[in-house]
Design a protein around this motif. Structure first.
Motif, PDB file in Angstrom:
ATOM      1  N   SER A 101       0.729  -1.179   0.047  1.00  0.00           N
ATOM      2  CA  SER A 101      -0.074  -0.069   0.031  1.00  0.00           C
ATOM      3  C   SER A 101       0.861   1.201   0.049  1.00  0.00           C
ATOM      4  O   SER A 101       0.355   2.089  -0.635  1.00  0.00           O
ATOM      5  CB  SER A 101      -0.833  -0.045   1.167  1.00  0.00           C
ATOM      6  OG  SER A 101      -0.115  -0.067   2.293  1.00  0.00           O
ATOM      7  N   GLU A 102       2.194   1.353   0.689  1.00  0.00           N
ATOM      8  CA  GLU A 102       2.999   2.558   0.654  1.00  0.00           C
ATOM      9  C   GLU A 102       3.591   3.045  -0.599  1.00  0.00           C
ATOM     10  O   GLU A 102       3.479   3.953  -0.963  1.00  0.00           O
ATOM     11  CB  GLU A 102       3.949   2.342   1.817  1.00  0.00           C
ATOM     12  CG  GLU A 102       3.752   1.835   3.346  1.00  0.00           C
ATOM     13  CD  GLU A 102       3.405   0.526   3.287  1.00  0.00           C
ATOM     14  OE1 GLU A 102       3.694  -0.411   2.482  1.00  0.00           O
ATOM     15  OE2 GLU A 102       2.814   0.239   4.339  1.00  0.00           O
ATOM     16  N   MET A 103       3.726   2.026  -1.474  1.00  0.00           N
ATOM     17  CA  MET A 103       4.147   1.787  -2.814  1.00  0.00           C
ATOM     18  C   MET A 103       3.188   2.531  -3.679  1.00  0.00           C
ATOM     19  O   MET A 103       3.221   3.193  -4.468  1.00  0.00           O
ATOM     20  CB  MET A 103       4.725   0.523  -3.292  1.00  0.00           C
ATOM     21  CG  MET A 103       5.446   0.670  -4.646  1.00  0.00           C
ATOM     22  SD  MET A 103       6.208  -0.969  -4.966  1.00  0.00           S
ATOM     23  CE  MET A 103       7.019  -0.624  -6.659  1.00  0.00           C
ATOM     24  N   THR A 105       0.384   4.227  -2.770  1.00  0.00           N
ATOM     25  CA  THR A 105       0.312   5.379  -2.513  1.00  0.00           C
ATOM     26  C   THR A 105       1.202   6.529  -3.275  1.00  0.00           C
ATOM     27  O   THR A 105       1.000   7.537  -3.856  1.00  0.00           O
ATOM     28  CB  THR A 105       0.494   6.027  -1.107  1.00  0.00           C
ATOM     29  OG1 THR A 105      -0.576   5.111  -0.273  1.00  0.00           O
ATOM     30  CG2 THR A 105       0.146   7.262  -0.694  1.00  0.00           C
ATOM     31  N   VAL A 106       2.669   6.054  -3.306  1.00  0.00           N
ATOM     32  CA  VAL A 106       3.663   7.053  -3.787  1.00  0.00           C
ATOM     33  C   VAL A 106       3.268   7.024  -5.552  1.00  0.00           C
ATOM     34  O   VAL A 106       3.395   8.085  -6.005  1.00  0.00           O
ATOM     35  CB  VAL A 106       4.951   6.429  -3.477  1.00  0.00           C
ATOM     36  CG1 VAL A 106       5.977   7.012  -4.537  1.00  0.00           C
ATOM     37  CG2 VAL A 106       5.418   6.610  -2.182  1.00  0.00           C
TER      38      VAL A 106
END
Length: 131
Positions: A101-103, A105-106
């Motif tokens: 999910s962090e990836m 988002t970016v």
């Protein structure tokens, strides 16, 4: 990690990758100091580049340098593809739903910038042209 890298490869390469990936990953992390802190610094630099390109495009430019497609545009498209993951890229990216999910988002944040939109557009419009 790994299944996407081994798509359409012989079985022995898939086994080799499965065995060697953790070891190689560890070596690369040590050799290149791949830490959370360094990753954050790198992401900040990437965002600066996207800000710069977005600013250039906000000046009414269609291309980054001059009035024609140039090496600057090609370079931005090629290097930004690593983070924008354009569907037209010859290496088909994993669906965003399969990424951390962090990836995601970016990726979405950068795609939404004028620079991200420009990079994706270059792949859509210029990918198969020959000059």
């Amino acid at each position: 990690m790994g299944r996407g890298c081994c798509k359409n490869t012989p079985w022995f390469e898939q086994i080799g990758f499965t065995i060697l990936f953790p070891f190689i990953s560890y070596l690369l992390q040590k050799k290149f100091q791949l830490t959370a802190e360094n990753s954050a610094k790198s992401l900040a630099e990437i965002k600066k580049v996207f800000d710069f390109v977005s600013e250039r495009l906000s000046e009414g430019r269609y291309y980054l340098v001059g009035d024609n497609f140039s090496a600057a545009d090609l370079t931005f498209a090629a290097l930004s593809a690593l983070i924008l993951m354009p569907p037209e890229h010859f290496i088909k990216p994993q669906p965003l739903s399969q990424l951390p999910s962090e990836m995601v988002t970016v990726i979405k944040e950068l795609r939404a910038t004028p620079a991200g939109n420009y990079g994706l557009g270059l792949y859509r419009e210029k990918r198969y042209l020959s000059y």
